[in-house]
Structures are given as structure tokens and as C-alpha cells.
Write an enzyme that holds these catalytic residues in place. Structure first.
Site, mmCIF file in Angstrom:
data_model
loop_
_atom_site.group_PDB
_atom_site.id
_atom_site.type_symbol
_atom_site.label_atom_id
_atom_site.label_comp_id
_atom_site.label_asym_id
_atom_site.label_seq_id
_atom_site.Cartn_x
_atom_site.Cartn_y
_atom_site.Cartn_z
ATOM 1 N N LYS A 163 0.817 -1.213 0.000
ATOM 2 C CA LYS A 163 0.000 0.000 0.000
ATOM 3 C C LYS A 163 0.854 1.267 0.000
ATOM 4 C CE LYS A 163 -4.359 -1.689 0.858
ATOM 5 N NZ LYS A 163 -5.689 -1.227 0.503
ATOM 6 N N ASP A 208 -8.032 0.267 7.141
ATOM 7 C CA ASP A 208 -7.814 -0.790 8.122
ATOM 8 C C ASP A 208 -6.396 -0.705 8.675
ATOM 9 O OD1 ASP A 208 -10.257 -2.282 8.212
ATOM 10 O OD2 ASP A 208 -9.831 -2.998 6.202
#
Length: 333
Positions: free
Chosen positions: A15, A63
Site C-alpha cells: 500500500k 484498516d
């Protein structure tokens, strides 16, 4: 082949390539419009437009990993950053984002609830949402996120001398999987590997999309151990790609995740030690199951000649959870 994204930029996951890059591209568009001239990505990175950047607030829901990437990028570029997390996100992951000067706001509910809340707050305060999932009318930042992920696929293609026969991609909203699948198609053409999408059975939005043959959401009733995969709302943009490129959709139970994490961390023989986070191993877990289940192996078209590509999407992003998994025993697997 297993590509380990744990060391990426010291941020712990793939990410890191997405949120920070999307923030940079958004800044380029915003500041270019403000100054009525094209500004370069390089000048933004070097801090030439810190004053302008400081007037732009970016927000997202996460998250953990996407938010960490965005917070890191915003800190580098001088942008105020607000990150919304849901009730079950661990405090260690929240602290990692605060360490990059992000304001972290915890809400009740699920990841999908935090996405909706971040959108409402951004609209109210004229902030910019930097999400890794798209919805009707919102596509530019998620597209930039997916483009950022393309770096890892380019690195894979540079290493391979022939195409894999299969790739197992763990997925949440679908942005990562769609990015990888489309990049592989572009590079390998007719030799593109068979794309297998793997989700938690507790958050199987893409599996349900495939069953219904249309965009479908699910409500998260229970959080999966694979925190990065806990998503009930698929990305519109990602589903457009995966509906064409993915051959198989499969779900897994949480109980097979800890043994797979331990398999990498405590390997047999001369296999390298890989410290992977719980969201990194879904694809490997399916491959291990297929090696023991002839029916599943046959359904996935696997045999002795198969060349399977796996991407370990995160390293240890929560040391407490990782330690509990490593100390676990047979009764959790």
C-alpha cells in the site's frame, strides 16, 4: 514465486505505493489549478509548494496500511492528514499513522462505515478524500492508487523469464487485484496467468459479485483476522477489470491463516524465513490447501507443471498480533 512486499519503504506493505502516490498526484492537480500553471511532481516532492500544500487537507478511511501510506506521503509533502479507522483496527496500527503526524479518528462500526463517515466529513469541510476504492462519480484518486501499485507488477515482470500459469491475489475492495491483473494482461498478453481472487469468507464482496455477475455489496457481521481484507463494498472501477480478468473467486476461513503465517516464519528445510502479516497469506493458504485436496486442485487447473505467483502484500504491521499467531498452536489451525 513469492514476492514479499513487507520491506516496502519501511512501511510494511504494498500500500506504500498507492496512497502516497495518489496524494502526490492530487497535489499536482490542486496546486496547478490554484496557480494556473502546471507544476511538477518533483517540485512538490522537494517542498517547493509547502505553503500551498499546507492549505489542502486529505482524508481517508483505512484498516491500517492504506492510511499509513497516505499519512507518510502527506507528512513528506506538508499536507494535513486525517485518517478514519473503525472499532477493530489495532492501536499499534493507529499509532503508526499518528507517528506520521496524521490525526486518527476512531469510529464505531466496520471499515465500510468508516469509508462513509470519511466521505461525509470531507464533503462538510471541503477536504479531499484519498480512497483506494471507487464509487459512482469518484474515480480519479483510486485510479492513481492503482497506478501506484503498478510498480510492484513491473518489478515482477522484470524478474520473470516466462509467464506464471496462475496468480492468487488476496483482495478486499479489489483495487490491488485489478491493478495487478490488468498490468499482467498488458505485459503478457495471451500468456497472462489465470487470476484467482481470494477473500475472507467473512468479507466476500467480490465472490458475491461473481455469483451475481454484477456489483454487489455484503455487510460485515464479524471481523476477519485478515484486517486488511475486511471490506464489504467492492470498488466499481476494480470490478470492471476483475469481471473480465479473474477466472476464479474463492473464500477462506480464518482458521487456516495462522498456520500459513507460521509456515512462512518457521519454514522447513532451506526455505527463507518470511515474516508476513495475516492479510498477506490468503493466496498461499489456498495453494497449500490445493496441494492436499485433489478436487480443489483440479478445479483450479493446478498440476506439476503449474508456475504459481503469490504476492505477500504485507509484512508484520502489528507486532502483538504477529507474536500471538507465532505462539499459537494446533487449535487455531
Amino acid at each position: 514465486m513469492y514476492k514479499d512486499e513487507g520491506p516496502r519503504f519501511g512501511l510494511g506493505s504494498f500500500k506504500a505505493l498507492g496512497g502516497s502516490y495518489a496524494a502526490l498526484r492530487i497535489l499536482q492537480r490542486q496546486i496547478s489549478n490554484l496557480l494556473d500553471r502546471k507544476v511538477s511532481l518533483r517540485d512538490i516532492r522537494l517542498g517547493k509548494y509547502y505553503r500551498e500544500a499546507a492549505e489542502i487537507t486529505m482524508v481517508s478511511a483505512t484498516d491500517g496500511n492504506h492510511g499509513r501510506s497516505l499519512a507518510w506521503g502527506c507528512q513528506r509533502f506538508g499536507v494535513p492528514c486525517k485518517i478514519y479507522i473503525h472499532a477493530k483496527v489495532s492501536e499499534e496500527r493507529a499509532s503508526a499513522m499518528r507517528n506520521f503526524d496524521a490525526e486518527v479518528i476512531r469510529i464505531n462500526g466496520t471499515y465500510d462505515d468508516s469509508v462513509e463517515f470519511s466521505r461525509i466529513e470531507a464533503d462538510k469541510n471541503k477536504w479531499i478524500v484519498v480512497s483506494d476504492t471507487s464509487w459512482p462519480g469518484y474515480f480519479e484518486p483510486p485510479r492513481d492508487v492503482m497506478l501506484g501499485y503498478g510498480v510492484l507488477t513491473s518489478e515482477i515482470n522484470e524478474k520473470l523469464t516466462r509467464a506464471p500459469t496462475h496468480i492468487f491475489l488476496q483482495s478486499a475492495c479489489g483495487g490491488f487485484a485489478a491493478s495487478v491483473a490488468s498490468a499482467l494482461r498488458h505485459f503478457w498478453g495471451d500468456q497472462t496467468p489465470r487470476v484467482v481472487i481470494v477473500e475472507s469468507e467473512l468479507a466476500a464482496c467480490l465472490f458475491e459479485c461473481a455469483k451475481a455477475n454484477k456489483l454487489t455489496s455484503v455487510r460485515i457481521q464479524e471481523e476477519t483476522i485478515m484486517a486488511g481484507l475486511s471490506c464489504g463494498e467492492p470498488s466499481d472501477m476494480a470490478w470492471e477489470v476483475l469481471s473480465e480478468e479473474a477466472s476464479d473467486f474463492i473464500t477462506i476461513p480464518d482458521k487456516i491463516v495462522p498456520p500459513t503465517v507460521r509456515l512462512l516464519a518457521c519454514p522447513e528445510g532451506n526455505d527463507p524465513v518470511i515474516k508476513a502479516g495475516e492479510s498477506a497469506v490468503a493466496g498461499l493458504a489456498v495453494l497449500v490447501c490445493a496441494s492436499k485436496q485433489p478436487r480443489l486442485r483440479e478445479k483450479l487447473g493446478l498440476d506439476m507443471n503449474s508456475r504459481v505467483l503469490l504476492i505477500g502484500t504485507e509484512g508484520v504491521t502489528d507486532t502483538e498480533i504477529f507474536a500471538r499467531i507465532i505462539k499459537g498452536g494446533k487449535d487455531d489451525g
